[in-house]
Scaffold this active site. Structure first.
Site, PDB file in Angstrom:
ATOM      1  N   TYR A 137       0.113  -2.782  -5.873  1.00 56.54           N
ATOM      2  CA  TYR A 137       0.458  -3.730  -6.169  1.00 56.54           C
ATOM      3  C   TYR A 137       0.949  -4.064  -7.766  1.00 56.54           C
ATOM      4  CZ  TYR A 137      -0.073  -4.515  -0.953  1.00 56.54           C
ATOM      5  OH  TYR A 137       0.369  -4.027   0.907  1.00 56.54           O
TER       6      TYR A 137
ATOM      7  N   HIS B 217      -2.334   4.029   2.686  1.00 56.06           N
ATOM      8  CA  HIS B 217      -1.819   3.234   2.536  1.00 56.06           C
ATOM      9  C   HIS B 217      -0.195   4.320   3.245  1.00 56.06           C
ATOM     10  CE1 HIS B 217       0.783   0.577   0.077  1.00 56.06           C
ATOM     11  NE2 HIS B 217       0.853   0.454   0.837  1.00 56.06           N
TER      12      HIS B 217
END
Length: 359
Positions: free
Chosen positions: A61, A147
Site C-alpha cells: 500500500y 498477501h
C-alpha cells in the site's frame, strides 16, 4: 438489530480480539488519489476518536507509505491499546534508478520511489517483516497475512507458511493467515495448514457471497475466522450504475476480460458485467423500498455472519469512515432481509442481522 462498531470479536482460536469495524489503509497509501499527510491523519483520528483500534496495512500500500504513516500516527499510542495487521509476500525496496518521488504514478499517488517483487520464501518473509517493523517503528505485529499468493500458492504453503508459523510459535505475532480476492486458494490453505484468520476481499458481500458455500464451511471446521475486505465490492454497492467498479474494474461489456487480465479471480461463465450490474440494481431496488441505503445493508449483511471477526474498511476522508460507523449502527427493518431472501438476492442460508445476536 444494529451493530456496535467497537464490538470485540475473537480471531480464530487465539486470545486476540479485534473491533468489528477496522480501518483499512489502502487510501492512506495513495489510492485511488493522492492523500496529503494531514488528510491521512484526519482519517486516522476519525477511527481513533470513535473508539476503534483495529488497523490493517501492507507493504504494497503506497510502496510502504501506508505502513510509515500508520506507524507515525501510532507512535505515541499505548501498544496494548491497538491491533495492527500487515502482510508478507512482497519485498518493497528503494528504487536505485529513481531519485525523485513517483508523484502521480499509474497506481499509488505520491508514493516514495520504490519497487516491489514477489517473494514467498522463508527468508523473504523474514526480510519483509523486518522491513515492515522498520517502517512502522513497532517491535511486533498482531497479525501477519500472506498477501495475494494466487500464482505462488505452493511456495506460500512451503517457505512462507513455515516462517509465519515460526514467528507465531515464538510469540512475535499473535495470529497468522492470508489475504486474497478468491475462495479456492484460501480453502486449500485452510485444509493444508493451521491458519488463524483470512482476509477475504469481495467474496462475502451482499452482492457476491460465494464464500458461504466455497470457503466458510472448512474455515468453521478448522477454527479460522474471517476479515471482510471489499465490503462494497469496489464501489458498486455504493452506486450501482454502468461503469461502477466491481473487482477493481468497471462494470461494462469488458468486465469479465478485464478481471481475468488483472488476475483478481476467475469468474464463472455466467458472470458478466451485465449480470452483476443487474443484480446490484435489484438489491438497491429492494433497499429503496425500505428506505435503507444499499451500502448500509451491505456492511450489516457481512457483519451478521458469526465467522466474521472484523471488517476493515478504507477511507480517504474522515466523513467517509464516519458513514461506515453510522451504517453499522442504523436500524434496518427485518422485512428488508425477508424480501431479499424471497427475491433470491441473498442465500437462504446466509445469516442476516434479524437472526443474529448482536451487542
Amino acid at each position: 438489530m444494529p451493530f456496535d462498531p467497537t464490538e470485540l470479536r475473537q480471531i480464530g482460536r487465539t486470545k486476540l480480539k479485534t473491533n468489528l469495524l477496522g480501518l483499512g489503509t489502502v487510501q492512506i497509501g495513495g489510492w485511488p488519489r493522492r492523500l496529503p499527510e494531514e488528510d491521512a491523519v484526519k482519517v486516522l483520528d476519525a477511527a481513533w476518536d470513535a473508539g476503534l483500534r483495529t488497523f490493517d496495512t501492507a507493504p504494497m500500500y503506497g510502496m510502504g507509505m501506508s505502513e510509515e504513516r500508520l506507524g507515525r500516527y501510532l507512535a505515541y499510542k499505548p501498544k496494548e491499546s491497538f491491533v495492527i495487521s500487515t502482510k508478507v509476500g512482497r519485498i518493497v525496496e528503494d528504487d536505485p534508478d529513481n531519485s525523485e518521488p513517483t508523484g502521480d504514478d499509474e497506481f499509488w499517488k505520491g508514493a516514495p520511489p520504490r519497487i516491489y517483487r514477489f517473494d514467498f520464501s522463508y527468508d523473504g518473509v523474514m526480510r519483509s517483516v523486518e522491513h515492515s517493523l522498520e517502517r512502522t517503528g513497532l517491535d511486533r505485529f498482531d497479525m501477519l497475512l500472506i498477501h495475494d499468493a494466487d500464482d505462488h500458492l505452493d511456495e506460500a504453503l512451503g517457505g512462507c507458511y513455515k516462517a509465519l508459523d515460526k514467528l507465531r510459535s515464538e510469540g512475535t505475532v499473535s495470529a497468522i493467515g492470508a489475504g486474497m480476492n478468491q475462495n479456492p486458494a484460501l480453502a486449500r490453505m485452510a485444509a493444508e495448514v493451521d491458519m488463524d484468520v483470512f482476509l477475504l476481499a469481495g467474496r462475502y458481500t451482499l452482492l457476491d457471497h460465494s464464500a458461504l458455500t466455497e470457503l466458510f464451511p472448512i474455515c468453521e471446521k478448522r477454527g479460522t475466522t474471517i476479515l471482510i475486505g471489499g465490503v462494497y465490492n469496489s464501489g458498486v454497492l455504493n452506486t450501482p450504475v454502468e461503469g461502477a467498479s466491481f473487482d477493481y474494474v468497471p462494470l461494462d461489456e469488458n468486465w469479465r476480460a478485464n478481471v481475468l487480465d488483472h488476475g483478481v479471480r476467475a469468474p464463472a461463465e455466467h458472470e458478466t458485467g451485465e449480470y452483476w450490474l443487474k443484480r446490484a440494481q435489484a438489491l438497491r431496488a429492494v433497499c429503496d423500498r425500505h428506505n435503507v441505503p444499499l451500502s448500509t445493508a451491505a456492511i450489516q449483511f457481512s457483519a451478521a455472519h458469526p465467522i466474521v471477526s472484523s471488517i476493515p474498511v478504507g477511507a480517504g476522508r474522515p466523513e467517509r469512515f464516519e458513514q461506515n460507523i453510522a451504517a453499522l449502527e442504523a436500524d434496518i427493518p427485518d422485512d428488508l432481509w425477508a424480501e431479499l431472501k424471497h427475491e433470491g438476492l441473498i442465500a437462504d442460508a446466509a445469516p442476516v442481522p434479524a437472526e443474529t445476536e448482536t451487542v
